[in-house]
Structures are given as C-alpha cells and as structure tokens.
Motif scaffolding. Structure first.
Motif, PDB file in Angstrom:
ATOM      1  N   ILE A   7       0.835  -1.200   0.000  1.00  0.00           N
ATOM      2  CA  ILE A   7       0.000   0.000   0.000  1.00  0.00           C
ATOM      3  C   ILE A   7       0.872   1.255   0.000  1.00  0.00           C
ATOM      4  O   ILE A   7       0.589   2.230  -0.704  1.00  0.00           O
ATOM      5  CB  ILE A   7      -0.947  -0.007   1.213  1.00  0.00           C
ATOM      6  CG1 ILE A   7      -2.017  -1.095   1.054  1.00  0.00           C
ATOM      7  CG2 ILE A   7      -1.614   1.356   1.385  1.00  0.00           C
ATOM      8  CD1 ILE A   7      -2.951  -0.881  -0.118  1.00  0.00           C
ATOM      9  N   CYS A   8       1.947   1.233   0.777  1.00  0.00           N
ATOM     10  CA  CYS A   8       2.851   2.388   0.830  1.00  0.00           C
ATOM     11  C   CYS A   8       3.518   2.626  -0.520  1.00  0.00           C
ATOM     12  O   CYS A   8       3.654   3.770  -0.968  1.00  0.00           O
ATOM     13  CB  CYS A   8       3.909   2.176   1.914  1.00  0.00           C
ATOM     14  SG  CYS A   8       3.269   2.267   3.602  1.00  0.00           S
ATOM     15  N   ILE A   9       3.923   1.544  -1.186  1.00  0.00           N
ATOM     16  CA  ILE A   9       4.523   1.676  -2.516  1.00  0.00           C
ATOM     17  C   ILE A   9       3.496   2.235  -3.502  1.00  0.00           C
ATOM     18  O   ILE A   9       3.805   3.095  -4.330  1.00  0.00           O
ATOM     19  CB  ILE A   9       5.060   0.321  -2.996  1.00  0.00           C
ATOM     20  CG1 ILE A   9       6.239  -0.113  -2.116  1.00  0.00           C
ATOM     21  CG2 ILE A   9       5.498   0.394  -4.458  1.00  0.00           C
ATOM     22  CD1 ILE A   9       6.753  -1.503  -2.413  1.00  0.00           C
ATOM     23  N   GLY A  10       2.259   1.748  -3.410  1.00  0.00           N
ATOM     24  CA  GLY A  10       1.200   2.274  -4.260  1.00  0.00           C
ATOM     25  C   GLY A  10       0.940   3.744  -4.011  1.00  0.00           C
ATOM     26  O   GLY A  10       0.695   4.514  -4.955  1.00  0.00           O
ATOM     27  N   PHE A  11       1.002   4.163  -2.738  1.00  0.00           N
ATOM     28  CA  PHE A  11       0.796   5.577  -2.418  1.00  0.00           C
ATOM     29  C   PHE A  11       1.915   6.428  -3.014  1.00  0.00           C
ATOM     30  O   PHE A  11       1.662   7.525  -3.525  1.00  0.00           O
ATOM     31  CB  PHE A  11       0.747   5.764  -0.899  1.00  0.00           C
ATOM     32  CG  PHE A  11       0.505   7.188  -0.472  1.00  0.00           C
ATOM     33  CD1 PHE A  11      -0.780   7.699  -0.439  1.00  0.00           C
ATOM     34  CD2 PHE A  11       1.556   8.019  -0.115  1.00  0.00           C
ATOM     35  CE1 PHE A  11      -1.021   9.010  -0.046  1.00  0.00           C
ATOM     36  CE2 PHE A  11       1.330   9.325   0.276  1.00  0.00           C
ATOM     37  CZ  PHE A  11       0.039   9.823   0.306  1.00  0.00           C
ATOM     38  N   ILE A  12       3.156   5.938  -2.951  1.00  0.00           N
ATOM     39  CA  ILE A  12       4.276   6.666  -3.546  1.00  0.00           C
ATOM     40  C   ILE A  12       4.053   6.858  -5.044  1.00  0.00           C
ATOM     41  O   ILE A  12       4.231   7.967  -5.578  1.00  0.00           O
ATOM     42  CB  ILE A  12       5.600   5.907  -3.294  1.00  0.00           C
ATOM     43  CG1 ILE A  12       5.943   5.925  -1.802  1.00  0.00           C
ATOM     44  CG2 ILE A  12       6.739   6.526  -4.100  1.00  0.00           C
ATOM     45  CD1 ILE A  12       7.145   5.065  -1.442  1.00  0.00           C
ATOM     46  N   ALA A  13       3.651   5.788  -5.724  1.00  0.00           N
ATOM     47  CA  ALA A  13       3.401   5.879  -7.164  1.00  0.00           C
ATOM     48  C   ALA A  13       2.263   6.854  -7.462  1.00  0.00           C
ATOM     49  O   ALA A  13       2.328   7.625  -8.437  1.00  0.00           O
ATOM     50  CB  ALA A  13       3.076   4.495  -7.719  1.00  0.00           C
ATOM     51  N   LEU A  14       1.216   6.837  -6.632  1.00  0.00           N
ATOM     52  CA  LEU A  14       0.080   7.735  -6.835  1.00  0.00           C
ATOM     53  C   LEU A  14       0.484   9.189  -6.645  1.00  0.00           C
ATOM     54  O   LEU A  14       0.121  10.061  -7.463  1.00  0.00           O
ATOM     55  CB  LEU A  14      -1.044   7.368  -5.861  1.00  0.00           C
ATOM     56  CG  LEU A  14      -2.305   8.240  -5.923  1.00  0.00           C
ATOM     57  CD1 LEU A  14      -2.964   8.119  -7.295  1.00  0.00           C
ATOM     58  CD2 LEU A  14      -3.283   7.845  -4.822  1.00  0.00           C
TER      59      LEU A  14
END
Length: 295
Positions: free
Chosen positions: A274-281
């Motif tokens: 989820i944290c990696i996805g937030f960074i990408a977003l």
C-alpha cells in the motif's frame, strides 16, 4: 552515477562509496524484504514440521486478512487515517514553510527552525507521552477549558482517532516542513513580485507560481509523512483507545503476542505494498520522478 563520483572523489573512493551503498541496500533493504515475503507465503509450523509435507507455499496468510472483517476494517481505516494525517500535516506545514522561506528575516527563520527542532531532541515516545498528559481526562487542557468556562465538565479527548491524528501531525511535521521549505527557498522572489504586480492575488499566486515550483518538496513531504503515519506504532498505542487501533498494532500482536511470524509478515507486506502504491500515486498526481524527489 559512477562517473560523477569518480570525477569528484577519484576511482578508488567512488568504488568504495558505491560498494557501501550496495551492501546497505542488499543487506538491510532487499534481503529482509525477501525474507518477509518468504515467511508470508509459508504456514506457521512447529520446528519439527519445517521442511515437511505441510511446509508449502500458499496465499492463506494473505487470505486471513480479507476473511477477518475486524482486521480488514482496521487496515482500511489505517490507510484512510494516514492519508488524512498527511493532508492535515500539509495544511499546517505549507504556510509555515512559505513563511520561513520567503517572509521571515534570516534571524526570524533561524529562531523558528530552532523552536521546531528542539522538541525533536527528545525521544518520540516521550514526546507522544507529553500529549497523553496534555489530553488526559484530568490533564492541563481540560483544566484550562474548565477555568475559562468553555466546558462544564472534563472531556475525554482520547476516545477516537482525533488524539492519534493530532499526535501524528505533531510527530511528523518536520518531515513535511523541510522538503517544502527547501523547494520554496529556491524560488526566485521576482516571480512572486511579478505575479503580484500583474494583479494576481495571494491565492492565485500560490496556485500558479509557488505550488507548481514546490511540487517536488510537497510530494516528498507527503510520501514521508504517509509512510511514517501508516507504520507508526508508538503514537496509536499511547494516544489511541481500544476502538481506534492501528494496523501496526495488529502486526505487532501477530509477531510478539501471537507468535505467528508468518501471518505478521503477510500483514506487514500488504502494508508495504500500500505504501509503494501511495508513492506511485503521489508521483503521478504531482507529475514528479524519483530524481525530483531525491533532489
């Protein structure tokens, strides 16, 4: 990167620097994550059962989260609350960062930065516990409100997520202020003066001139604040109530109270995703790359 280091420090020192970075990345970042993935895909077995028929890879530890409604609710609430903490921290930090970078005199900026940094010389747990004392049922805040006649009886501030969010905004505000401050400080003041001279108000000036220039700093601050908030344990443990548990507390329970490292690893890896996805977003929203964030 090697050419730049070689030109600046020489070949031998450049190799040494890159070797240290490689060892750090492999030993302290990549291998632990791979080990966590390996743990998460295997069942929790007795030592005598390791390597036996039951020791097979599966997704059952991940399925547990979606089968457990309480844990799934806490997981989703943690993500949403971390986003809200990030937004609140940004709203508090942006005006202060702009003031430090473009309004305050060097002396005033130095004093403000010193006042911001001094509390962080103290351990995070002690700083969080100070908020526990302030927000307590018989704490200073209730005493002040009673003395001013604003309330007729003490209030319980630590019954929901409000106290946790307040503690997190305070705990991670520097990780938002300094990236934004560094980005705004490089902005030519003549651009702001030109916008004001052409009739742009302060809101339009910030929207069209300052915020676009500060996008890398804002993105960096949002990423750091979100990841710290989502992975925080001390703040929700001290300021939260039984009804405001954080997902990290569930992970802690699996590891150290339940003794199920495999289940805890699965939960921890989902939080990492989820944290990696937030960074990408965030990078997509602000249209910045890794080079802009690392600047």
């Amino acid at each position: 990167m090697f050419k730049q280091l070689k030109a600046r420090f020489g070949g031998g020192l450049a190799i040494a620097i890159l070797s240290i970075i490689a060892v750090w990345l492999i030993a302290l970042v990549i291998l632990p994550q791979l080990l966590m993935v390996d743990y998460s895909l295997r069942p929790n077995l007795l030592p005598s059962e390791l390597g036996g028929e039951k020791d097979t890879y599966s997704l059952i530890n991940y399925e547990t989260l979606f089968a457990n409604k309480i844990h799934l609710t806490i997981f989703l609430k943690t993500i949403w609350s971390s986003v809200l903490v990030t937004l609140l921290t940004l709203c508090v930090s942006y005006p202060l960062a702009f003031y430090l970078a473009k309004v305050a005199t060097p002396g005033q900026a130095a004093l403000c930065i010193l006042l911001l940094i001094i509390p962080f010389w103290i351990n995070e747990i002690l700083r969080t516990f100070s908020w526990y004392i302030i927000l307590a049922y018989k704490g200073p805040l209730n005493s002040l409100l009673l003395a001013l006649g604003l309330i007729d009886r003490p209030m319980r501030f630590m019954t929901g997520d409000g106290a946790v969010m307040l503690g997190m905004v305070y705990a991670y505000i520097l990780f938002m202020i300094f990236p934004i401050y560094n980005a705004i400080e490089n902005l030519d003041m003549n651009q702001i003066k030109a916008a004001r001279s052409l009739g742009a108000g302060w809101i339009r000036t910030h929207y069209r001139i300052i915020i676009p220039h500060a996008k890398p700093g804002i993105a960096t601050g949002c990423i750091m604040t979100f990841m710290l908030a989502a992975g925080s344990y001390a703040v929700p443990a001290l300021l939260g109530s039984p009804g405001s548990r954080w997902f990290t507390q569930i992970i802690y329970n699996w590891f150290f109270e339940g003794g199920n490292w495999n289940q805890g690893a699965a939960y921890a890896f989902l939080l990492l995703l989820i944290c990696i996805g937030f960074i990408a977003l965030v990078m997509r929203i602000f249209k910045v790359g890794l080079g802009d964030i690392a600047r």
